[in-house]
Write a protein that holds these residues in place. Sequence first.
Motif, short mmCIF file in Angstrom:
data_model
loop_
_atom_site.label_atom_id
_atom_site.label_comp_id
_atom_site.label_asym_id
_atom_site.label_seq_id
_atom_site.Cartn_x
_atom_site.Cartn_y
_atom_site.Cartn_z
N MET A 97 -36.02 -40.33 7.91
CA MET A 97 -35.16 -39.29 7.35
C MET A 97 -35.31 -39.16 5.84
SD MET A 97 -31.70 -39.97 9.66
CE MET A 97 -30.80 -38.71 8.76
N ASP A 133 -40.48 -38.49 8.53
CA ASP A 133 -39.50 -37.87 9.42
C ASP A 133 -38.60 -38.92 10.06
OD1 ASP A 133 -38.40 -35.55 10.82
OD2 ASP A 133 -39.30 -36.42 12.61
N TYR A 154 -28.23 -31.40 9.06
CA TYR A 154 -28.49 -31.70 7.65
C TYR A 154 -28.95 -30.46 6.89
CZ TYR A 154 -30.50 -33.37 3.39
OH TYR A 154 -30.79 -33.50 2.06
N ARG A 211 -31.38 -33.17 12.34
CA ARG A 211 -32.14 -32.35 11.39
C ARG A 211 -31.43 -31.03 11.13
NH1 ARG A 211 -36.24 -33.59 15.13
NH2 ARG A 211 -37.61 -35.32 14.52
N GLU A 212 -31.02 -30.35 12.20
CA GLU A 212 -30.38 -29.04 12.06
C GLU A 212 -29.08 -29.12 11.28
OE1 GLU A 212 -29.97 -27.56 16.01
OE2 GLU A 212 -32.15 -27.48 16.35
N TRP A 216 -36.38 -36.86 4.21
CA TRP A 216 -36.04 -35.51 3.80
C TRP A 216 -34.56 -35.36 3.47
CZ3 TRP A 216 -32.73 -34.95 7.76
CH2 TRP A 216 -33.08 -35.51 9.01
N ASN A 276 -32.01 -36.11 17.78
CA ASN A 276 -32.84 -35.96 16.58
C ASN A 276 -32.85 -34.53 16.08
OD1 ASN A 276 -33.41 -38.66 16.77
ND2 ASN A 276 -35.54 -38.41 17.40
N ASP A 277 -32.95 -33.58 17.01
CA ASP A 277 -32.92 -32.16 16.62
C ASP A 277 -31.58 -31.80 15.99
OD1 ASP A 277 -35.49 -31.80 17.49
OD2 ASP A 277 -34.96 -30.79 19.36
#
Length: 279
Positions: A164, A161, A275, A272-273, A166, A268-269
């Motif tokens: 990154m 995580d 992406y 992720r969101e 992912w 960070n949130d």
Amino acid sequence: MYDFTACIVTYNTPKNDLKKIIKCFQKIKLNFKLWISDNSEKDDLKSFFKEIDDNRIEYIFNNSNKGFGAGHNVVIDKLINSSEISEFHLIINADIFFEENIVEKIFEYMKRHSEIGQIGPKIRDLEGNFSYTCRLFPKPLNLVFRRFLPFKNIVYKMDYDYEMRWANFEKIMEVPILSGCFIFLRVSALKEIGGFDERYFMYMEDYDLCRRIGQKYKVVYYPEVEIFHEHGKASYKSRKMMMFHVKSAIKYFNKWGWFFDKERKIKNDETRERYFKEN
């Protein structure tokens, strides 16, 4: 006015490394100025740069070692306190190698995107292996406590995580943190936020700078170009370097927050969101 300026901080740096990086710069077609900021005990490199005899390259002997960030601030202060030296500035390690037209492509992309304050390329080691150099804002587990965890599967999940993994690293994307081995910056951003925080002697000063830039500009990973990094992750190979890293991590969390860091969670949130929405 230069198209861009650049700085390499040295400390007993092998001359062969410097020869390689200088050859890379001498192939650049843009108008540039490169400073070598030397933190070594002796100015042994002075004669070396006289032999190179390139008026685009200037040697500075600092006569002390106050740290990586302080060595770069010698040059950054020049940029901040001048009305116009260059629009962009490159902070680069001596153990970097890049092919022709790499800096030119980054320069052109930054010219077209005024919202970007910092940009970083794809990075590989000398064997061609891809390096996961984009990061989320770190938690203490990512930088301090992970060193002492015996469970590799837990460490892997944290790194997956935090680094990154992912993400699709073939796509241009906005990220919280980029590698400090190649930092291409908008000088106007430096004038807004200042240079490196000199409380960090070595390590984490790049995270801190990147975080401050990201508060006002976009920080962008740009995989359209790639560079090669020879001596990556030195703190994993040396106990002395590891202790520098841990001490700097402690200073970072003392400044930004250990377990309560609202900006870290939000950024960070959002990363992720954004992406997963785009992909």
